[in-house]
Motif scaffolding. Structure first.
Motif, PDB file in Angstrom:
ATOM      1  N   MET A  69      -0.974  -9.087  -4.699  1.00  0.00           N
ATOM      2  CA  MET A  69      -1.781  -8.286  -5.609  1.00  0.00           C
ATOM      3  C   MET A  69      -1.701  -6.819  -5.212  1.00  0.00           C
ATOM      4  SD  MET A  69      -5.517  -9.577  -4.220  1.00  0.00           S
ATOM      5  CE  MET A  69      -6.406  -8.788  -5.547  1.00  0.00           C
ATOM      6  N   ASP A  70      -2.136  -5.944  -6.122  1.00  0.00           N
ATOM      7  CA  ASP A  70      -2.133  -4.515  -5.861  1.00  0.00           C
ATOM      8  C   ASP A  70      -3.402  -4.096  -5.141  1.00  0.00           C
ATOM      9  OD1 ASP A  70       0.287  -4.420  -7.128  1.00  0.00           O
ATOM     10  OD2 ASP A  70      -0.487  -3.595  -9.009  1.00  0.00           O
ATOM     11  N   ALA A  71      -3.353  -2.902  -4.561  1.00  0.00           N
ATOM     12  CA  ALA A  71      -4.473  -2.411  -3.768  1.00  0.00           C
ATOM     13  C   ALA A  71      -5.475  -1.599  -4.570  1.00  0.00           C
ATOM     14  CB  ALA A  71      -3.958  -1.560  -2.606  1.00  0.00           C
ATOM     15  N   ASP A  72      -5.194  -1.352  -5.850  1.00  0.00           N
ATOM     16  CA  ASP A  72      -6.018  -0.411  -6.621  1.00  0.00           C
ATOM     17  C   ASP A  72      -7.189  -1.065  -7.346  1.00  0.00           C
ATOM     18  OD1 ASP A  72      -4.680  -1.808  -8.579  1.00  0.00           O
ATOM     19  OD2 ASP A  72      -3.439  -0.126  -9.228  1.00  0.00           O
ATOM     20  N   MET A  73      -7.390  -2.366  -7.140  1.00  0.00           N
ATOM     21  CA  MET A  73      -8.487  -3.130  -7.750  1.00  0.00           C
ATOM     22  C   MET A  73      -8.283  -3.410  -9.230  1.00  0.00           C
ATOM     23  SD  MET A  73     -10.757  -4.152  -5.569  1.00  0.00           S
ATOM     24  CE  MET A  73     -12.194  -4.522  -6.573  1.00  0.00           C
ATOM     25  N   GLN A  74      -7.122  -3.100  -9.777  1.00  0.00           N
ATOM     26  CA  GLN A  74      -6.850  -3.467 -11.164  1.00  0.00           C
ATOM     27  C   GLN A  74      -6.593  -4.961 -11.295  1.00  0.00           C
ATOM     28  OE1 GLN A  74      -3.771  -0.405 -12.404  1.00  0.00           O
ATOM     29  NE2 GLN A  74      -5.317  -0.037 -13.969  1.00  0.00           N
ATOM     30  N   HIS A  75      -6.185  -5.587 -10.204  1.00  0.00           N
ATOM     31  CA  HIS A  75      -6.081  -7.042 -10.149  1.00  0.00           C
ATOM     32  C   HIS A  75      -7.401  -7.575  -9.605  1.00  0.00           C
ATOM     33  CE1 HIS A  75      -1.427  -6.621  -9.672  1.00  0.00           C
ATOM     34  NE2 HIS A  75      -1.832  -6.422 -10.910  1.00  0.00           N
ATOM     35  N   PRO A  76      -8.232  -8.177 -10.445  1.00  0.00           N
ATOM     36  CA  PRO A  76      -9.579  -8.576 -10.012  1.00  0.00           C
ATOM     37  C   PRO A  76      -9.552  -9.679  -8.954  1.00  0.00           C
ATOM     38  CG  PRO A  76      -9.092  -9.410 -12.211  1.00  0.00           C
ATOM     39  CD  PRO A  76      -7.988  -8.475 -11.859  1.00  0.00           C
ATOM     40  N   PRO A  77     -10.109  -9.434  -7.763  1.00  0.00           N
ATOM     41  CA  PRO A  77     -10.155 -10.473  -6.718  1.00  0.00           C
ATOM     42  C   PRO A  77     -10.951 -11.704  -7.144  1.00  0.00           C
ATOM     43  CG  PRO A  77     -10.583  -8.299  -5.779  1.00  0.00           C
ATOM     44  CD  PRO A  77     -10.620  -8.146  -7.269  1.00  0.00           C
ATOM     45  N   GLU A  78     -11.865 -11.534  -8.108  1.00  0.00           N
ATOM     46  CA  GLU A  78     -12.684 -12.662  -8.575  1.00  0.00           C
ATOM     47  C   GLU A  78     -11.844 -13.767  -9.202  1.00  0.00           C
ATOM     48  OE1 GLU A  78     -13.146  -9.493  -9.461  1.00  0.00           O
ATOM     49  OE2 GLU A  78     -14.826  -9.011  -8.115  1.00  0.00           O
ATOM     50  N   LEU A  79     -10.558 -13.463  -9.493  1.00  0.00           N
ATOM     51  CA  LEU A  79      -9.675 -14.459 -10.097  1.00  0.00           C
ATOM     52  C   LEU A  79      -9.020 -15.362  -9.042  1.00  0.00           C
ATOM     53  CD1 LEU A  79      -8.885 -15.012 -13.066  1.00  0.00           C
ATOM     54  CD2 LEU A  79      -6.825 -13.649 -12.686  1.00  0.00           C
ATOM     55  N   ILE A  80      -9.156 -15.007  -7.787  1.00  0.00           N
ATOM     56  CA  ILE A  80      -8.504 -15.771  -6.718  1.00  0.00           C
ATOM     57  C   ILE A  80      -8.898 -17.251  -6.714  1.00  0.00           C
ATOM     58  CG2 ILE A  80      -8.419 -16.047  -4.194  1.00  0.00           C
ATOM     59  CD1 ILE A  80      -8.272 -13.020  -3.963  1.00  0.00           C
TER      60      ILE A  80
ATOM     61  N   ASN B 166      -8.832   3.072  -1.486  1.00  0.00           N
ATOM     62  CA  ASN B 166      -8.969   1.730  -2.056  1.00  0.00           C
ATOM     63  C   ASN B 166      -8.924   0.623  -1.000  1.00  0.00           C
ATOM     64  OD1 ASN B 166      -9.186   2.409  -4.833  1.00  0.00           O
ATOM     65  ND2 ASN B 166      -6.987   2.809  -4.906  1.00  0.00           N
ATOM     66  N   ILE B 167      -8.390   0.910   0.178  1.00  0.00           N
ATOM     67  CA  ILE B 167      -8.229  -0.132   1.200  1.00  0.00           C
ATOM     68  C   ILE B 167      -9.550  -0.781   1.596  1.00  0.00           C
ATOM     69  CG2 ILE B 167      -7.599  -0.492   3.623  1.00  0.00           C
ATOM     70  CD1 ILE B 167      -5.234   1.434   3.103  1.00  0.00           C
ATOM     71  N   PRO B 168     -10.599  -0.009   1.936  1.00  0.00           N
ATOM     72  CA  PRO B 168     -11.865  -0.690   2.283  1.00  0.00           C
ATOM     73  C   PRO B 168     -12.480  -1.435   1.113  1.00  0.00           C
ATOM     74  CG  PRO B 168     -12.157   1.693   2.191  1.00  0.00           C
ATOM     75  CD  PRO B 168     -10.688   1.443   2.118  1.00  0.00           C
ATOM     76  N   ILE B 169     -12.259  -0.951  -0.102  1.00  0.00           N
ATOM     77  CA  ILE B 169     -12.842  -1.598  -1.285  1.00  0.00           C
ATOM     78  C   ILE B 169     -12.185  -2.947  -1.528  1.00  0.00           C
ATOM     79  CG2 ILE B 169     -13.255  -1.384  -3.764  1.00  0.00           C
ATOM     80  CD1 ILE B 169     -13.178   1.649  -3.422  1.00  0.00           C
ATOM     81  N   ILE B 170     -10.847  -2.974  -1.535  1.00  0.00           N
ATOM     82  CA  ILE B 170     -10.139  -4.219  -1.832  1.00  0.00           C
ATOM     83  C   ILE B 170     -10.314  -5.227  -0.694  1.00  0.00           C
ATOM     84  CG2 ILE B 170      -7.940  -3.382  -0.862  1.00  0.00           C
ATOM     85  CD1 ILE B 170      -8.285  -5.654  -3.937  1.00  0.00           C
ATOM     86  N   SER B 171     -10.329  -4.774   0.553  1.00  0.00           N
ATOM     87  CA  SER B 171     -10.482  -5.707   1.677  1.00  0.00           C
ATOM     88  C   SER B 171     -11.868  -6.345   1.681  1.00  0.00           C
ATOM     89  CB  SER B 171     -10.209  -4.996   2.998  1.00  0.00           C
ATOM     90  OG  SER B 171     -11.072  -3.883   3.166  1.00  0.00           O
ATOM     91  N   ASN B 172     -12.900  -5.546   1.399  1.00  0.00           N
ATOM     92  CA  ASN B 172     -14.258  -6.096   1.348  1.00  0.00           C
ATOM     93  C   ASN B 172     -14.430  -7.053   0.169  1.00  0.00           C
ATOM     94  OD1 ASN B 172     -15.066  -4.641   3.597  1.00  0.00           O
ATOM     95  ND2 ASN B 172     -15.788  -2.896   2.402  1.00  0.00           N
TER      96      ASN B 172
ATOM     97  N   VAL C   9       0.848  -1.196   0.000  1.00  0.00           N
ATOM     98  CA  VAL C   9       0.000   0.000   0.000  1.00  0.00           C
ATOM     99  C   VAL C   9       0.883   1.245   0.000  1.00  0.00           C
ATOM    100  CG1 VAL C   9      -1.636   1.367   1.345  1.00  0.00           C
ATOM    101  CG2 VAL C   9      -1.935  -1.110   1.171  1.00  0.00           C
ATOM    102  N   PHE C  10       0.635   2.124  -0.943  1.00  0.00           N
ATOM    103  CA  PHE C  10       1.290   3.438  -0.945  1.00  0.00           C
ATOM    104  C   PHE C  10       0.263   4.479  -1.366  1.00  0.00           C
ATOM    105  CE2 PHE C  10       3.817   6.807  -3.055  1.00  0.00           C
ATOM    106  CZ  PHE C  10       4.520   7.243  -1.939  1.00  0.00           C
ATOM    107  N   ASN C  11      -0.222   5.226  -0.402  1.00  0.00           N
ATOM    108  CA  ASN C  11      -1.233   6.265  -0.636  1.00  0.00           C
ATOM    109  C   ASN C  11      -2.482   5.691  -1.308  1.00  0.00           C
ATOM    110  OD1 ASN C  11       0.567   8.084   0.487  1.00  0.00           O
ATOM    111  ND2 ASN C  11       1.230   8.932  -1.479  1.00  0.00           N
TER     112      ASN C  11
END
Length: 309
Positions: free
Chosen positions: A93-104, A17-23, A11-13
């Motif tokens: 993965m990155d924190a900006d949601m460009q890496h789709p969590p649905e791929l996990i 995006n933190i609450p979005i990616i964690s949820n 995470v850098f600034n």
């Protein structure tokens, strides 16, 4: 005993995006019968990312954070996550949601089939990336594949799954500035790659500028090969051989009293070879600089605070 999956997110600034990616990650694991932990590594953020991590921790007991004393770089942030991850497999993965969590789930399924490494590469970049960035990316990966002993797909990303045995090996490497995109390929084991389409950033702007990308390219090229040094030697021999071709003209001019004209061409030649020498010295300097920094044996990162016990 149920398997544990660790998800490491530098995470850098990225406070928005933190609450979005964690949820989003939590929602994915709710559909899976696997335990998980999310390790956020705050890499010296100057916004309210740390506070956002502390708020996220209150809503999800599977969220952990490591906060650096300053910015140490993305790869060192990943290394810190590796050091503290307890999972049977680790996903970065990155924190900006460009890496789709649905791929996990697909990453985990391929790992369960026997792959020690499951990496991803961008398949469709036209919608979210400028063509000039696509061209520079393609040229970079072709260059590093030609000059090094690793083979990286065009668009390979930091979105990957690693078996714990691979993580253990990466933890034992003592490189000053690790280049994990190459190191993961270098360690070997059974690997497979899957394409993904990068999504638009959920919030904020990219932290990678052209200067950072050039630095990343130089780091990657000099981490896996000494071929640039060999090329410098070949250039030196080649131009020395070409200079010999000028001797007959000099001898002819001396014997027949012909004036050697061409002041401008002489200056251009001097400037050209001076620039060539500086380029070769620069290549050597990069390698010497890496040795110098490696010899200091400084820690890869310094932790200010964390909630991992």
């Amino acid at each position: 005993m149920n398997m544990l999956i660790s998800v490491i997110i530098p995470v850098f600034n990225e406070e928005l995006n933190i609450p979005i990616i964690s949820n989003s990650i939590a929602a994915v694991f709710e559909q899976l019968t696997l335990d998980y932990e999310i390790i956020f590594v705050n890499d010296g953020s100057t916004d309210n990312s740390l506070q956002a991590l502390k708020e996220a921790e209150k809503t999800n007991e599977n969220i952990y954070y490591i906060s650096f004393s300053r910015n140490f770089g993305k790869d060192n942030a990943l290394l810190a996550g590796f050091d503290f991850a307890k999972g049977d497999a680790v996903i970065t993965m990155d924190a900006d949601m460009q890496h789709p969590p649905e791929l996990i789930p697909k990453l985990i399924a391929l790992w369960q089939q026997g792959n020690a490494v499951v990496y991803t590469y961008r398949e469709d970049k036209n919608e979210y990336a400028k063509k000039i960035n696509q061209l520079s990316s393609t040229l970079f990966y072709r260059l590093i594949n030609h000059l090094s002993d690793v083979d990286l797909e065009d668009g390979i990303a930091d979105y990957r799954l690693l078996d714990k045995k691979v993580v253990a090996i990466l933890n034992n490497l003592h490189e000053d500035r690790p280049f994990f995109r190459g190191l993961v390929k270098w360690v070997g084991f059974q690997q497979t790659g899957i394409p993904y389409t990068p999504q638009a950033r959920a919030a904020g702007t990219t932290k990678y500028n052209h200067k950072a990308l050039v630095r990343l390219a130089l780091q990657g090229l000099t981490s896996f090969s000494v071929k640039p040094l060999n090329i410098a030697i070949y250039l030196g021999f080649s131009f020395s051989a070409l200079s010999i071709c000028y001797l007959p003209y000099v001898i002819y001019s001396l014997l027949y009293g012909k004036a050697i004209s061409g002041w401008a061409s002489t200056i251009v030649t001097i400037v050209f070879f001076g620039g060539l020498q500086l380029m070769i010295l620069g290549i050597m300097g990069i390698y010497l600089g890496k040795l110098f920094m490696q010899s200091k044996q400084r820690p890869k990162y310094i932790i200010d605070e964390m909630n991992i016990r």
